[in-house]
Design a protein around this motif. Sequence first.
Motif, short mmCIF file in Angstrom:
data_model
loop_
_atom_site.label_atom_id
_atom_site.label_comp_id
_atom_site.label_asym_id
_atom_site.label_seq_id
_atom_site.Cartn_x
_atom_site.Cartn_y
_atom_site.Cartn_z
N UNK A 228 35.55 48.08 34.75
CA UNK A 228 36.01 48.67 35.68
C UNK A 228 35.62 47.57 36.80
N UNK A 229 35.31 46.49 36.55
CA UNK A 229 34.84 45.52 37.54
C UNK A 229 35.98 44.91 38.06
N UNK A 230 36.01 44.14 39.40
CA UNK A 230 37.28 43.61 40.00
C UNK A 230 36.66 42.24 40.24
N UNK A 231 37.40 41.04 39.75
CA UNK A 231 37.06 39.64 40.02
C UNK A 231 38.02 39.00 41.25
N UNK A 232 37.27 38.64 42.19
CA UNK A 232 38.38 38.26 43.30
C UNK A 232 38.35 36.58 43.24
N UNK A 233 39.41 36.03 43.71
CA UNK A 233 39.30 34.53 43.75
C UNK A 233 38.66 34.11 45.26
#
Length: 190
Positions: A60-65
Amino acid sequence: MMQTTTLVTREEYFDRLANSEIKLEYHGGEIVAMAGAQPTHNIIASNLISELVFCLKAKGCVVYNSDQLIKVESCDKYTFPDLVIVCQTPIYEKTPKGLDALENPEIIIEVLSESTESYDRLEKFDCYKTIPSFREYVLVSSRTKKIEVIKKLSEAEWLSHTYSDKDENVLISACTIRLTDIYNHVELPA
């Protein structure tokens, strides 16, 4: 001769940011333009995004650029790290002009260049440490196969582990990533 700097308000910063074609960071009243990155830097960041999204999506993690603005309240800064990971519910500051700033980054990754390495290691890290949710800092060299993962043990204690070309894998958060996958298609200086 002394150079003077005209300080701007946060509102003026967001006005300029909304109309800028380049990324601008806010450092306590000063606006700092972010230069474009070299191909090596971009490839490393893309490789990391690919590996981390694949590993963390089930958690459920979000990876942002690098386009995700983060707020560092205690240092009066807004920055654009290379990658940011949040595994809790993201919290955003609603800013003027619609660019929301992430307030609870958990893992921040910076791909180092010669011009930014000192700032990323020292001043930026000291500011990031003041963010309550921040728990892991990853510094990735763009000149050699070297990755430093710094994990928070307590408010005053951080544990650093450096991976190099002698290591097969790198541990970032709960992800075991092959070092060769991070540096895939990267031509490092001899």
